[in-house]
Design an enzyme around this catalytic site. Sequence first.
Site, PDB file in Angstrom:
ATOM      1  CD1 TRP A 159      25.498  20.341 -42.482  1.00  0.00           C
ATOM      2  CD2 TRP A 159      26.873  22.099 -42.261  1.00  0.00           C
ATOM      3  NE1 TRP A 159      26.631  20.101 -43.227  1.00  0.00           N
ATOM      4  CE2 TRP A 159      27.490  21.157 -43.118  1.00  0.00           C
ATOM      5  CE3 TRP A 159      27.557  23.277 -41.979  1.00  0.00           C
ATOM      6  CZ2 TRP A 159      28.743  21.361 -43.697  1.00  0.00           C
ATOM      7  CZ3 TRP A 159      28.814  23.475 -42.550  1.00  0.00           C
ATOM      8  CH2 TRP A 159      29.380  22.525 -43.402  1.00  0.00           C
ATOM      9  CG  ASP A 179      28.380  17.060 -43.987  1.00  0.00           C
ATOM     10  OD1 ASP A 179      28.577  15.832 -44.028  1.00  0.00           O
ATOM     11  OD2 ASP A 179      27.508  17.628 -44.675  1.00  0.00           O
ATOM     12  CG  ASP A 236      -1.921   1.087   1.222  1.00  0.00           C
ATOM     13  OD1 ASP A 236      -1.893   1.891   0.255  1.00  0.00           O
ATOM     14  OD2 ASP A 236      -2.736   1.169   2.157  1.00  0.00           O
ATOM     15  NE  ARG A 243      24.160  19.328 -51.392  1.00  0.00           N
ATOM     16  CZ  ARG A 243      24.758  18.165 -51.498  1.00  0.00           C
ATOM     17  NH1 ARG A 243      24.102  17.054 -51.277  1.00  0.00           N
ATOM     18  NH2 ARG A 243      26.019  18.081 -51.808  1.00  0.00           N
ATOM     19  CG  ASP A 282      23.551  12.384 -47.355  1.00  0.00           C
ATOM     20  OD1 ASP A 282      23.132  12.914 -46.317  1.00  0.00           O
ATOM     21  OD2 ASP A 282      24.539  12.809 -47.992  1.00  0.00           O
ATOM     22  CG  MET A 283      16.782  13.056 -45.256  1.00  0.00           C
ATOM     23  SD  MET A 283      16.422  14.396 -44.109  1.00  0.00           S
ATOM     24  CE  MET A 283      14.674  14.539 -44.264  1.00  0.00           C
ATOM     25  CG  ASN A 284      22.451  15.919 -48.070  1.00  0.00           C
ATOM     26  OD1 ASN A 284      23.081  16.002 -47.028  1.00  0.00           O
ATOM     27  ND2 ASN A 284      22.755  15.061 -49.023  1.00  0.00           N
ATOM     28  CG  ASP A 293      29.591  10.549 -50.570  1.00  0.00           C
ATOM     29  OD1 ASP A 293      28.726  11.406 -50.835  1.00  0.00           O
ATOM     30  OD2 ASP A 293      29.783  10.098 -49.421  1.00  0.00           O
ATOM     31  CG  ASP A 294      25.932  13.455 -54.358  1.00  0.00           C
ATOM     32  OD1 ASP A 294      25.414  12.964 -55.361  1.00  0.00           O
ATOM     33  OD2 ASP A 294      25.535  14.511 -53.817  1.00  0.00           O
TER      34      ASP A 294
HETATM   35  C1  DGJ Z   1      26.176  15.287 -47.161  1.00  0.00           C
HETATM   36  C2  DGJ Z   1      26.994  14.244 -46.470  1.00  0.00           C
HETATM   37  O1  DGJ Z   1      27.031  14.474 -45.110  1.00  0.00           O
HETATM   38  C3  DGJ Z   1      28.375  14.207 -47.096  1.00  0.00           C
HETATM   39  O2  DGJ Z   1      29.195  13.320 -46.398  1.00  0.00           O
HETATM   40  C4  DGJ Z   1      28.243  13.827 -48.527  1.00  0.00           C
HETATM   41  O3  DGJ Z   1      27.746  12.526 -48.637  1.00  0.00           O
HETATM   42  C5  DGJ Z   1      27.331  14.814 -49.241  1.00  0.00           C
HETATM   43  N1  DGJ Z   1      26.072  14.966 -48.564  1.00  0.00           N
HETATM   44  C6  DGJ Z   1      27.079  14.362 -50.659  1.00  0.00           C
HETATM   45  O4  DGJ Z   1      26.159  15.140 -51.282  1.00  0.00           O
END
Ligand code: DGJ
Length: 735
Positions: A199, A548, A45, A443, A478-480, A366-367
């Site tokens: 960022w 980055d 209790d 971007r 990635d997702m910018n 990469d890109d």
């Molecule tokens: C953002 C990422 O953080 C980087 O390392 C690189 O992959 C660029 N984008 C490429 O566009």
Amino acid sequence: MDIFFHEKTKLFHLCNDRISYIIGILPNGEPGQFYFGKRVHDREDMSYLVNHEFRAMMVGTPDDETFSLEMNRREYPSFGTTDLRFPAFEVIPENGSHVSAFRYVSHKITEGKPKIAGLPAVYTEKDYEAKTLEIMLSDELTGVGISLFYSIMRDYPVITRNVVFANKGSEEVRIERCMSLSLDLPDHDYTWMQFSGAWGREKTPVEKKLEAGITAIGSLRGHSSANHNPFVILKRPNTDESAGEAIGVSLVYSGNFLTQAEVDTYGMLRVMTGIHPDRFSWRLKEGESFETPEALLVWTGSGLNDLSQSLHRLYRKRLSRGIWKEKERPILLNNWEATLMNFTEESVLKIAEKGKEAGVELFVLDDGWFGVRNDDFSGLGDWYVNKDKLPEGIAGLAKKIHDMGMKFGLWFEPEMVNPDSDLYRAHPDWVLASPDRERSLGRHQMVLDMTKDEVQEYLYERMHSIISEAGIDYVKWDMNRTISECYSIGRNASEQGMTYHRYILAVYRLYERLISDFPELLFESCSSGGSRYDAGMLYYAPQTWASDDTDAVERLKIQYGTSYGYPVSSMGAHVSECPNQQTGRICSVGTRGNVAFFGTFGYEMDLNKLTDDEFAEIKEQIVFMKEHRALIQGGDFYRLISPFEDNYCAWMVVSEDKSEALAAYYRILAEVNPGRRRVRLKGLDPDSLYRTDDGEFYGSELMNIGIEINEAPDVIKLPRGDFDSRVIHLEKISK
Ligand code: DGJ
């Protein structure tokens, strides 16, 4: 570990060796929060914790005016009636009333921990690792049910929580707010610690003493964001790294969130976290249910290092999944900072060959390998290889890398599209955008409406076919850009409040499909660095590109700040070229390596450009990392000196059995004729002798007397100059 239930008093007590979480049923029939903290003795209790009183301006219940919900601690507070603090949820029926009356109906205690459909969550491998309590509540008038789920983990001082809403009534309702957890605490003598930034400067600890009113962080950006992280700590004023009480609150979710602390006029504290209620409105039709993301509560009585270590272990062992979760991570070489998008097969092979010579295990392209993509103005969305750059396709390049004896990794940014792309020209309605209004760019790109099946299927088909044709071993996802104009074209107005959450569910779904098709694939999540570095992502991708900003000195802060909530094994950290591309700073390859070692180590530069001496040093770094990465990525991490407060930074990792450790210290700016400085190590076995490069010492000596870390003017132990550093290996040689 157990969950006790006292039938007579309706008291629930979840406990393990370290913590207790106690829930009672309040006089109005809803669950009340009685206690969370260090383990206490079980008893039948605890009704002495229910407040009955009569205060001026207080609103009481009609049959007992001395009982007010506002004067009590609640488990899942509604708004209105007798509590006017911020609520954890709102379920609105067709008549628009915000008032509800959810009462305890029944409960279930089960072994193990259930999964949450479509959402990331902590899991168990064996049922005996956790117990789960489900408390079922019902609102008689609407017929809506709420299930509060609590799991107590056997091996972690952690309670996991989530909530399920089920519409068992006969009319549609709207969920306007549905926090994953709400915790009412009896006092507010805490300092709130959040991890904020932007960022390139992610996760700076920010502290605020809690005072009357609201302290809150959140994101309405569609991703958890670099601005604020969905992890906060509440620590007692005297708590430091090695002693004192603290509570961690972490949301296992990657979308919009709110984490809030409300100190009321009587000094009580209400903490909550969950999907941000702004821009959220979920239609729940008859027969449907809705599950919230999971939230975690972690408690310590032994300081912030202990709190962080509990989360590190939990995330490594019972949140990340798949073959990579506790495996040593491959040392990678990424071409981004070396070439940006200007490369040919020949030029990347030249970089890869040098990487192979250095001992690199994974080459990452990469890109820039797809569509018409020579800069960031075009091509995103066109996931077909650019044959001008790579005449033999991704499969051809991957084969050459595999033939060299390395793994091959590839960059994708599936969620985005450039207006200058074949995909956008063909499907301008596949993006999130407000009808007939301007479409903002970030971007130079827009966000695909991942909630649409056709978008999901296009991306799944493209990624699946490239990954399988080329035998890809690693994907950097990635997702910018942040989401703006979050509107799903073609859906009706009443569903638009569901778009942000549906979006992140769709991201999770795509990850899940690829993970189940390619269980050996290693994912690294990235969002312009650490803009989606959260516990939710770690369920799918065991590592995240931390920032980055690859400057070693800046990285001290970023990695130090990140370590409060996330394990070293999740932190993408690379040695990059000099002068650094973000800061222009010149820093020795040695210090760059000494910082990046404390992460999922790799390189992001053209190794052909190094001098012979530098290249030789890089080869040594790779040998060193291969030898010690199991310790670094699987050991217990200790913060020793904060770069946010000092010209020095120091940290260390200790193996679970304490037989080995690596300690590192960094002096940011050189000092002339410096004062004496020692750092005390942590986590060692006090009575064991450890061998170091400087001699043999007992753990108790290293932890109490410490080691000298500044450069004496007459002993040239360290290279002179700014950004100096040293990593020391300690090995137990006797008990
Ligand atoms: C953002 C990422 O953080 C980087 O390392 C690189 O992959 C660029 N984008 C490429 O566009």
